[in-house]
Design an enzyme around this catalytic site. Sequence first.
Site, PDB file in Angstrom:
ATOM      1  N   TYR A   1       7.121  -7.785  51.133  1.00  0.00           N
ATOM      2  CA  TYR A   1       7.772  -7.262  52.323  1.00  0.00           C
ATOM      3  C   TYR A   1       7.224  -5.905  52.749  1.00  0.00           C
ATOM      4  O   TYR A   1       6.986  -5.044  51.912  1.00  0.00           O
ATOM      5  CB  TYR A   1       9.276  -7.154  52.052  1.00  0.00           C
ATOM      6  CG  TYR A   1      10.056  -7.050  53.318  1.00  0.00           C
ATOM      7  CD1 TYR A   1       9.932  -8.036  54.279  1.00  0.00           C
ATOM      8  CD2 TYR A   1      10.890  -5.977  53.553  1.00  0.00           C
ATOM      9  CE1 TYR A   1      10.636  -7.941  55.454  1.00  0.00           C
ATOM     10  CE2 TYR A   1      11.601  -5.879  54.719  1.00  0.00           C
ATOM     11  CZ  TYR A   1      11.460  -6.875  55.682  1.00  0.00           C
ATOM     12  OH  TYR A   1      12.141  -6.774  56.839  1.00  0.00           O
TER      13      TYR A   1
ATOM     14  N   ASP B   1      19.733  -7.938  51.399  1.00  0.00           N
ATOM     15  CA  ASP B   1      19.132  -6.877  50.578  1.00  0.00           C
ATOM     16  C   ASP B   1      20.172  -6.004  49.886  1.00  0.00           C
ATOM     17  O   ASP B   1      21.285  -5.849  50.348  1.00  0.00           O
ATOM     18  CB  ASP B   1      18.259  -5.964  51.457  1.00  0.00           C
ATOM     19  CG  ASP B   1      17.112  -6.740  52.098  1.00  0.00           C
ATOM     20  OD1 ASP B   1      16.808  -7.848  51.620  1.00  0.00           O
ATOM     21  OD2 ASP B   1      16.538  -6.233  53.080  1.00  0.00           O
TER      22      ASP B   1
ATOM     23  N   HIS C   1      13.508  -3.174  48.049  1.00  0.00           N
ATOM     24  CA  HIS C   1      12.366  -4.081  47.899  1.00  0.00           C
ATOM     25  C   HIS C   1      11.365  -3.504  46.927  1.00  0.00           C
ATOM     26  O   HIS C   1      11.519  -2.395  46.448  1.00  0.00           O
ATOM     27  CB  HIS C   1      11.677  -4.295  49.251  1.00  0.00           C
ATOM     28  CG  HIS C   1      12.614  -4.753  50.325  1.00  0.00           C
ATOM     29  ND1 HIS C   1      12.893  -6.071  50.531  1.00  0.00           N
ATOM     30  CD2 HIS C   1      13.327  -4.058  51.240  1.00  0.00           C
ATOM     31  CE1 HIS C   1      13.752  -6.172  51.536  1.00  0.00           C
ATOM     32  NE2 HIS C   1      14.039  -4.963  51.979  1.00  0.00           N
TER      33      HIS C   1
END
Length: 783
Positions: free
Chosen positions: A284, A82, A329
């Site tokens: 997510y 990430d 995200h």
Amino acid sequence: MIENLVIVESPAKAKTIEKFLGNGYTVKSSFGHIRDLEKKDLGVDIAHHFQPKYEISSDKKTVVKELKALAKEAKTVWLASDEDREGEAIAWHLFEVLKLKPENTKRIVFHEITKDAILHAIQNPRNIDKNLVDAQQARRVLDRLVGFEMSPVLWKKVKPSLSAGRVQSVAVKLIVEREREINAFKEQPYYRVTGIFETTDKAQLKAEVQERFSNQETTQAYLQACKEATFQVGSVETKPSIRKPAPPFTTSTLQQEASRKLGFSVSQTMSVAQKLYEHGLITYMRTDSVNLSDLAIRSAKAVICETLGEKYSKPRNFATKTKGAQEAHEAIRPTYMNKPEIEGDHNEKQLYDLIYKRTLASQMAEAELEKTNITIHLSNHSIPFTATGEVIIFDGFLKVYMESHDDETEDEHNDLLPALNKNDFLNRIHITASEQYTQHPPRYTEASLVKKMEALGIGRPSTYAPTITTIQNRGYIIRESRDGVVRNVEQTELKGNEIKTKAIRKIFGAEKKKLFPSDMGMVVTDFLSEHFKNIMDYNFTAQAEESLDHIAEGSVEWQKMIGEFYSPFHETVETTLKNSERNSGQRILGTDPATGETVSVRIGRFGPMAQIGEGEKVRYAGLQKGQLMETITLEEALTLFKFPRKLGQYEDHEVAIGIGRFGPYIKHNNVYVSLKKGEDDPGTITLETAIQRIEEKREADRNRLIKAFDNGVQVLNGRFGPYISYNKTNYKIPKTQKAEELTLEKCMELIEKEGSKKKAGKNTTGKKGKTTARKSKGSSASS
DNA sequence: CAGTGAGCGAGCTTCCGCTTGACTT
């Protein structure tokens, strides 16, 4: 030979991305961090510039081995963790542990799992950002130093095995402080006046007096005035207004809404969401971003236009307001907007429905409303009634979703008011004045605590649920429901020409699944607040984040930041260890009128207790559930010593009242019977009532038995329905099986089957079983 | 399920954030 090895954090993500990339790309996951500071010891070499001592986490050994092998034969390794501090560190740890070479390693990032985003990322690789990695190392080392130096102070000064940390200690403090606000709150009675009126066309409307009357006399006087008065419309104000949809879900807002609308605990929300994610149904679930991908916005628009019409569509993207959000995200949204319903269990369907509607609504038009305010004047009194009405002109997003709020009170406005004009006369139907009490600030629920923590920038989406579980397991706080107390309140009604006052029973102070501090939580919070003022400050994390930002920018060296924090901190640890007294939270309540000895409360080896006297003839009694050392009175403490209270004889055996770990009980002939909650008082209950309870229990036990067989197998009716009892162990009965029709053979078969399941479970538990046992021991001792 | 509260002082406890499973009821 592998062409390309792509490493992401989550296995579900790996599967999706592999599909997008196709041949030539092997996509694997690291399952989060692979390496951490040494589990035992401090794991930081303080003497050598705070050099961290890393080790592969025990549960990641196999993953690391597999990745190492794959990396060795891959032409190019793509580190696709990430794009935030933790993700950057994961990439760096992978680089180090897998012994990757700079020339065939590429770092890529994407915020959304769409084909375009991933192909774009592949075309724009970069290098590992070492500054960002250092910011993470600083964060990690800071938390370790704080946690592993502060906790042992508690072991020595308060109780072994306790814990303290940057996040958990502040979370507990929030709950402790709220409890004290509630204790300090002085409730005030007041009177609320409402009325039902009728127009000349016989249309009714409800109105309320805005002003609160503080005592009975003025309220009665007002009702007297109402009795004589004529009522006339003073003003009619109509104002258009709009309401905007809420942004799509983040972890925190999902937890809040699922708690309010579905009654889920925060960890329940997360595990259901995890399932939806693994099935590819939602994006997510651990995110702090409200951002939606272009693809999502486009497909939401298509669905809205098609099913509701174009006027309901209003595509928009939201900006994050949360402090310290890292936005690695997307927001939590359905993967496919054209999928309003899914397969799954009840909870999964419910949570998906919530996510689906919230996302869709966020892309819909504002609702247009018309609010009307009307005042109704009395001919003989200056305080008017007011009525408010709300009419929805265009429902917009409200067609699919309405956000709920923590402080929701029953809104007593009418949806629609009858057509009225200034100076219209109204008839009163009846007017009611009811006694109310001002309310103390609300106790936190799990979800509202998460909201508060997020606002303070404390904790992350991945840790909200585990943190709340931790502070409950440590016995610092407890989540429970409490019955309120029934009180008589006055209600006066004016109907026709009669004014009547009656007392009605109302429940006050009932709490449902709220967070309460324990005595230990309060003692530890006070101790830490006294000695570690800066860490317990709500701004500590925010300030640390600022320094971490400087490290990430490259303007400050991470060891310098840690050094500046550590020297004064460590000094405090040392002086606290040396100078501070052991803290048991002792409080002197007064003297026992019977003996003249001192009555006090403190935390003992088995939790909070009351004590009379000292030395040889000291007497102890444990505090009851719901009692706090901080608020218990001398009288309440003294009654604890009145037990066991002997009431007399029944069937040649003594009847006695005791107070145990699970509350008050009746003991008779070695049989224990609980008192009836809310009805029986252990201090005053009579022998007669006690015998009645004993008989009730016997009756209940008789009804409990459905069937009994010769070899001791019993079919019983329990709290969760029928079950089989054999050799002091209980066995489940499948839902398809009728309990009354069970034969001995069938029972033995079920015992056999369930028994083997239980055994298998125990064998595989291994190390984990130990941890759970320890945890439960810790929490029961302090409760 | 329904007690306990002393002292001896071994060996252990503990943090926050990233990820899932495998556990239990």
